[in-house]
Design a protein around this motif. Sequence first.
Motif, PDB file in Angstrom:
ATOM      1  N   ASP A  66       0.970  -1.103   0.013  1.00 37.89           N
ATOM      2  CA  ASP A  66       0.108   0.005  -0.063  1.00 37.89           C
ATOM      3  C   ASP A  66       0.998   1.188  -0.040  1.00 37.89           C
ATOM      4  N   LYS A  67       1.119   1.888  -1.293  1.00 35.91           N
ATOM      5  CA  LYS A  67       2.045   2.933  -1.372  1.00 35.91           C
ATOM      6  C   LYS A  67       1.528   4.192  -0.675  1.00 35.91           C
ATOM      7  N   SER A  68       0.197   4.411  -0.717  1.00 35.00           N
ATOM      8  CA  SER A  68      -0.422   5.565   0.002  1.00 35.00           C
ATOM      9  C   SER A  68      -0.140   5.665   1.378  1.00 35.00           C
ATOM     10  N   SER A  69      -0.096   4.306   2.006  1.00 38.72           N
ATOM     11  CA  SER A  69       0.143   4.435   3.399  1.00 38.72           C
ATOM     12  C   SER A  69       1.429   4.069   3.777  1.00 38.72           C
ATOM     13  N   LYS A  70       2.401   3.876   2.817  1.00 36.98           N
ATOM     14  CA  LYS A  70       3.737   3.454   3.051  1.00 36.98           C
ATOM     15  C   LYS A  70       3.887   2.398   4.090  1.00 36.98           C
ATOM     16  N   TYR A  71       3.229   1.081   3.454  1.00 32.57           N
ATOM     17  CA  TYR A  71       2.807   0.064   4.417  1.00 32.57           C
ATOM     18  C   TYR A  71       2.804  -1.380   3.485  1.00 32.57           C
ATOM     19  N   ILE A  72       3.723  -2.176   3.772  1.00 30.93           N
ATOM     20  CA  ILE A  72       3.645  -3.644   3.168  1.00 30.93           C
ATOM     21  C   ILE A  72       3.586  -4.862   4.091  1.00 30.93           C
ATOM     22  N   SER A  73       3.026  -5.810   3.743  1.00 29.47           N
ATOM     23  CA  SER A  73       2.647  -6.948   4.544  1.00 29.47           C
ATOM     24  C   SER A  73       3.132  -8.379   3.709  1.00 29.47           C
ATOM     25  N   LEU A  74       3.460  -9.318   4.503  1.00 26.14           N
ATOM     26  CA  LEU A  74       3.224 -10.523   4.041  1.00 26.14           C
ATOM     27  C   LEU A  74       2.513 -11.556   4.822  1.00 26.14           C
ATOM     28  N   PHE A  75       1.607 -12.182   4.113  1.00 23.86           N
ATOM     29  CA  PHE A  75       0.830 -13.099   4.895  1.00 23.86           C
ATOM     30  C   PHE A  75       1.270 -14.618   4.602  1.00 23.86           C
ATOM     31  N   ILE A  76       1.349 -15.290   5.419  1.00 22.47           N
ATOM     32  CA  ILE A  76       1.721 -16.792   5.520  1.00 22.47           C
ATOM     33  C   ILE A  76       0.447 -17.534   5.723  1.00 22.47           C
ATOM     34  N   ARG A  77      -0.286 -18.309   4.966  1.00 20.94           N
ATOM     35  CA  ARG A  77      -1.583 -19.374   5.069  1.00 20.94           C
ATOM     36  C   ARG A  77      -0.849 -20.698   5.757  1.00 20.94           C
ATOM     37  N   ASP A  78      -1.748 -21.260   6.596  1.00 22.70           N
ATOM     38  CA  ASP A  78      -1.394 -22.606   6.802  1.00 22.70           C
ATOM     39  C   ASP A  78       0.015 -22.982   7.320  1.00 22.70           C
ATOM     40  N   SER A  79       0.420 -22.040   8.215  1.00 21.12           N
ATOM     41  CA  SER A  79       1.735 -21.897   8.565  1.00 21.12           C
ATOM     42  C   SER A  79       2.272 -23.411   9.344  1.00 21.12           C
ATOM     43  N   GLN A  80       3.673 -23.602   9.069  1.00 16.83           N
ATOM     44  CA  GLN A  80       4.251 -24.664   9.310  1.00 16.83           C
ATOM     45  C   GLN A  80       5.379 -24.530  10.365  1.00 16.83           C
ATOM     46  N   PRO A  81       5.790 -25.712  11.171  1.00 15.02           N
ATOM     47  CA  PRO A  81       6.914 -25.546  11.772  1.00 15.02           C
ATOM     48  C   PRO A  81       8.132 -25.067  10.819  1.00 15.02           C
ATOM     49  N   SER A  82       8.403 -25.396   9.999  1.00 13.00           N
ATOM     50  CA  SER A  82       9.435 -25.086   8.745  1.00 13.00           C
ATOM     51  C   SER A  82       9.469 -23.782   8.544  1.00 13.00           C
ATOM     52  N   ASP A  83       8.561 -22.944   8.690  1.00 16.46           N
ATOM     53  CA  ASP A  83       8.230 -21.577   8.387  1.00 16.46           C
ATOM     54  C   ASP A  83       8.909 -20.812   9.615  1.00 16.46           C
ATOM     55  N   SER A  84       9.494 -21.343  10.533  1.00 12.23           N
ATOM     56  CA  SER A  84       9.860 -20.827  11.765  1.00 12.23           C
ATOM     57  C   SER A  84      11.170 -20.097  11.194  1.00 12.23           C
ATOM     58  N   ALA A  85      11.476 -18.835  11.205  1.00 16.18           N
ATOM     59  CA  ALA A  85      12.662 -18.160  10.697  1.00 16.18           C
ATOM     60  C   ALA A  85      12.547 -16.716  10.918  1.00 16.18           C
ATOM     61  N   THR A  86      13.516 -15.931  10.639  1.00 15.64           N
ATOM     62  CA  THR A  86      13.378 -14.453  10.642  1.00 15.64           C
ATOM     63  C   THR A  86      13.030 -13.894   9.321  1.00 15.64           C
TER      64      THR A  86
END
Lengths: 113, 114
Positions: A66-86
């Motif tokens: 969202d450039k107007s708000s200067k805001y970005i997001s990342l959504f992860i669906r059905d998260s898994q233990p292997s997604d554990s990271a920075t």
Amino acid sequence: QKEVEQDPGPLSVPEGAIVSLNCTYSNSAFQYFMWYRQYSRKGPELLMYTYSSGNKEDGRFTAQVDKSSKYISLFIRDSQPSDSATYLCAMSGTTSGTYKYIFGTGTRLKVLA
Amino acid sequence: DTGVSQNPRHKITKRGQNVTFRCDPISEHNRLYWYRQTLGQGPEFLTYFQNEAQLEKSRLLSDRFSAERPKGSFSTLEIQRTEQGDSAMYLCASSPGLGLDTQYFGPGTRLTVL
């Protein structure tokens, strides 16, 4: 104030949850937005990139800008233990001809089995 | 493996010694970048090359740091008279070199200065 702000976490969620990771930025010249995943003591691994406002989907991952708000997001669906990271957001712009990336501090995510 | 490679992966040195790191980019990538990452922080830009030309250097890159990319292929980053504050992960990335493009990172070199 940093050019890119990111909540460092840690963020703990149960397996299967939807995860939302966010960054805000102050430089309106940023045009290119990236998300990287970094496991402990490893190099960053590219997850997603986008040039424009809106949504971009890749499997379980959705990037939103969202450039107007200067805001970005990342959504992860059905998260898994292997997604554990920075998770690191990164941005770039070319008003001064530079191609360097500006990174957030990273959000530590832990997905509990 | 055709990704970015870095050597050594780990380096322990005593304060005051010189160290040199090497980065081999993805084949045919024209741009090569060096970043530094400390614990709990995101990578910070140090310098980048377009082919063999060093086009930008961060003010983080003090006089003790020098980077080269002879012939536009691999690159080296040298730190002279190391200090404890130089302890960090040094990351190399490469990109095709077409406008705003995507950088691919290597595994990093972890430097510990005793």
